[in-house]
Write an enzyme that holds these catalytic residues in place. Structure first.
Site, short mmCIF file in Angstrom:
data_model
loop_
_atom_site.label_atom_id
_atom_site.label_comp_id
_atom_site.label_asym_id
_atom_site.label_seq_id
_atom_site.Cartn_x
_atom_site.Cartn_y
_atom_site.Cartn_z
N ARG A 145 7.11 -17.23 -10.24
CA ARG A 145 7.17 -15.77 -10.29
C ARG A 145 7.31 -15.11 -8.92
O ARG A 145 7.63 -13.93 -8.83
CB ARG A 145 5.96 -15.20 -11.06
CG ARG A 145 4.62 -15.31 -10.37
CD ARG A 145 3.48 -15.02 -11.34
NE ARG A 145 2.76 -13.79 -11.04
CZ ARG A 145 1.62 -13.42 -11.63
NH1 ARG A 145 1.09 -14.17 -12.59
NH2 ARG A 145 1.02 -12.32 -11.32
N ASP A 157 2.71 -14.45 -16.06
CA ASP A 157 2.65 -15.90 -15.97
C ASP A 157 3.40 -16.58 -17.11
O ASP A 157 4.02 -17.62 -16.91
CB ASP A 157 1.18 -16.37 -15.99
CG ASP A 157 0.58 -16.30 -14.60
OD1 ASP A 157 1.25 -16.75 -13.66
OD2 ASP A 157 -0.53 -15.77 -14.48
N HIS A 182 0.82 -1.21 0.00
CA HIS A 182 0.00 0.00 0.00
C HIS A 182 0.85 1.26 0.00
O HIS A 182 0.49 2.25 -0.61
CB HIS A 182 -0.92 0.02 1.21
CG HIS A 182 -2.07 -0.91 1.08
ND1 HIS A 182 -2.87 -0.94 -0.04
CD2 HIS A 182 -2.57 -1.85 1.91
CE1 HIS A 182 -3.80 -1.84 0.12
NE2 HIS A 182 -3.63 -2.42 1.30
C1 PEP Z 1 -0.15 -11.99 -16.34
O1 PEP Z 1 -0.02 -13.15 -15.96
O2 PEP Z 1 0.70 -11.36 -17.01
C2 PEP Z 1 -1.36 -11.23 -15.99
C3 PEP Z 1 -1.59 -10.03 -16.48
O3 PEP Z 1 -2.20 -11.80 -15.10
P1 PEP Z 1 -1.95 -11.86 -13.52
O4 PEP Z 1 -0.75 -11.02 -13.20
O5 PEP Z 1 -3.21 -11.34 -12.92
O6 PEP Z 1 -1.74 -13.32 -13.31
MG MG Z 2 -1.70 -14.29 -15.24
#
Ligand code: PEP
Ligand code: MG
Length: 593
Positions: free
Chosen positions: A476, A466, A200
């Site tokens: 990640r 992802d 935040h």
């Molecule tokens: C991604 O995976 O790049 C995406 C935009 O979705 P999220 O970050 O919500 O998994």
């Molecule tokens: Mg994603």
């Protein structure tokens, strides 16, 4: 005990996470540390009094939050963040916190000790969450815990609102309530031990336009009150005790940064077109509906990604059809005719919603997440689809399905969607029959069969956050392998290129909505790869637009050709940095360290 501070040498450089850009130079205001707590046993006869003392602390904390909320709602620019205070009030009602603490008090532990134990248990729960955003919501629990402990120990509420001189605030962590109380005219920047990009403090610092560097781990134990400091929020650099030379150099950098920032306002009303007249809409990623205000402020052209999972968080029941319908309609009315891409629930894996009772999985990132969960929990999915379809009669809705890994999955989604359309037809309820259907491309299999998937949908949106994790087999959220999480890996460039080519030859649109899209350094490459639109954190829009308007698609294509012959991420990033540094030296000069 007061810890002996280490003597800090001139020009001590520290590197943290730059979460809000800009340069500030000034003196430090050190915000006090957490109260220390003794856990002590109590006699059986004292238990009732201790329970009462704890309950009174909870009531007092609620009153404090309500008072802050009243004060904050009078400040127009902070109103959109009021939900943070509501979150804190909800935490104060949480059974795990309140009943959990009372249970420990009943085992004859004093209130402070019992609360500290409960907070540790809650912290351990949060630590196991892999999603960065959700993990950082731990800081909300910490902030509420800190407030209660201050009341219980009588340390009193610390208030950065009371800082008397212009200074850079250094703290272990700053709660959102504290950040909101600050007197903007006195704060030159934030520096904290804790925090990450989605904390935040980071979000608020960005919206208040105050430079901030977080995640410095132990800066509070190094600095002292009034120590001179420079912070560079764009590069995550903090310099303690700067020399006269460093001071002069940063003064210059600050002036040129501020000049470039003032220039950004000039881009707000200009269209996002390249020098060879290619229009690339820059859209906003939203997590909560009220982020749409930011999207408008930065002149984003509609919403490229609405992460609806945030509607499902922090509550006992999933949101019903009416609630979702009104949330979607609210965004549509704010979008004023621009497209709004609503992504269906992307839950599970690293995005944890305790209320949905997801099963424990050994390998959640590859488990029952996103569309897999929706197809399994069909009733929940249908409620969301009905709400999206009904909202589609009030604006330009595009529906998007996350984490598609094969053609059968998207066909299954479409079948359920069409069934609901038939139901709405029967009930005489309006929806947009032309509603565009899209999918996230974020698994390797989706990239490999992009040409097959392109026949099934109206658009693709690449989720690089992802895609990088699954393509490179790098979690990640795991700091041990973070060095391998490389957006410019030759494999990723090839994946992006192949997906864009498949979309272009099928004549469907291709967007990118991962964090890569908001990075000004990558704009030329992304345009060269053939993306039709870019979707990003709203605050990134003006910076990306400034670059976009100074480059051409043709040059981007040439750069991409060159990059395809390179073998490592390092070679690719050096080539991009050189290219952008030569084209736009004011924007892409290298940081000093
Ligand atoms: C991604 O995976 O790049 C995406 C935009 O979705 P999220 O970050 O919500 O998994
Ligand atoms: Mg994603």
């Amino acid at each position: 005990m007061v810890l002996e501070k280490i003597k800090v040498a001139t020009d001590t450089y520290l590197v943290g996470i730059g979460v809000s850009p800009g340069i500030s130079i000034g003196e430090i205001s050190l915000v006090a540390q957490r109260p220390t707590v003794d856990q002590s046993p109590i006699a059986a006869v004292e238990v009732d009094a201790e329970l009462l003392r704890f309950q009174q602390a909870v009531d007092q904390a609620r009153e404090q939050l309500q008072a802050i909320k009243r004060a904050v709602s009078r400040q127009q620019h902070l109103r959109e963040h009021l939900y943070i205070l509501d979150t804190h009030m909800l935490i104060l009602e949480d059974d795990m916190l309140v009943e959990g603490t009372k249970k420990i008090i009943r085992t004859r532990v004093n209130a402070e000790g019992a609360l500290t134990e409960t907070l540790e248990q809650l912290r351990a729960l949060f630590d196991n969450i892999e999603d960065e955003y959700l993990r950082e919501r731990r800081s909300d629990v910490d902030a509420v815990g800190d407030r209660l402990l201050r009341i219980l120990t009588g340390v009193g509420e610390r208030s950065i609102g009371k800082i008397g001189r212009k200074s850079l605030v250094v703290a272990h962590d700053l709660s959102p309530a504290e950040t909101m109380q600050l007197d903007r005219s006195k704060i030159l920047g934030f520096i904290t031990d804790k925090g990450g990009r989605t904390s935040h403090t980071a979000i608020l610092a960005r919206s208040l336009d105050i430079p901030a560097v977080v995640g410095l781990e132990s800066i509070t134990s190094l600095v002292s009150e009034k120590m001179p400091v420079i912070i560079d929020g764009s590069n995550g650099v903090v310099i303690l005790n700067p020399s006269a030379e460093t001071f002069k150099e940063y003064l210059q950098r600050k002036q040129s940064y501020e000049y470039l920032e003032r220039e950004l306002d000039n881009f707000l009303d200009l269209p996002p077109v390249t020098t060879d007249q290619v229009h690339i809409p820059l859209r906003a990623n939203l997590e909560i509906a009220s982020d749409v205000v930011q999207a408008k402020k930065y002149a984003a052209e509609g919403i490229g990604l609405y992460r609806t999972e945030f509607l499902y968080l922090g509550r006992n029941e999933p949101p019903g059809e009416e609630e979702q319908y009104s949330a979607y309609c609210e965004i549509l009315s704010q979008a004023e005719g621009a497209p709004v891409t609503i992504r269906t629930l992307d839950i599970g894996g690293d995005k944890f919603v305790p209320e949905l009772n997801l099963a424990d999985e050994d390998n959640p990132a590859m488990g029952l997440r996103a569309i897999r969960f929706s197809l399994r929990e069909e009733q929940l999915f249908k409620i969301q689809l009905r709400a999206i379809l009904r909202a589609s009669s009030h604006g330009r809705v595009r529906i998007m399905f996350p984490m598609i890994s094969g053609v059968a999955e998207i066909r299954a989604c479409k079948k359920i969607l069409y069934d609901i359309q038939a139901q709405l037809d029967q009930e005489g309820i309006d929806y947009d029959p032309e509603l565009a259907i899209g999918i996230m491309i974020e698994t390797p299999s989706a990239v490999m069969i992009a040409s097959l998937l392109a026949k099934e949908v109206d658009f693709f949106s690449i989720g690089t956050n992802d895609l990088i994790q699954y393509f490179l087999a790098v979690d990640r959220g795991n700091e041990h392998v973070a060095y391998l999480y490389e957006p410019l890996h030759p494999a990723i460039l090839r994946a992006l290129k192949a997906t864009c080519e498949a979309a272009n030859s099928a004549g469907i649109e291709v967007c990118i909505c991962g964090e890569m899209a908001g990075e000004p350094l990558y704009v030329l490459v992304l345009v060269g790869l053939g993306f039709d639109e870019l979707s990003m954190n709203p605050a990134c829009v003006p910076r990306v637009k400034r670059v976009l308007r100074q480059i051409s698609k043709r040059d981007g294509e040439q750069l991409v050709d060159k990059l395809m012959s390179l073998s490592t991420s390092k070679e690719v990033s050096t080539a991009i940095e050189n290219e952008m540094g030569n084209r736009l030296p004011d924007l892409f000069s290298q940081p000093v360290i």
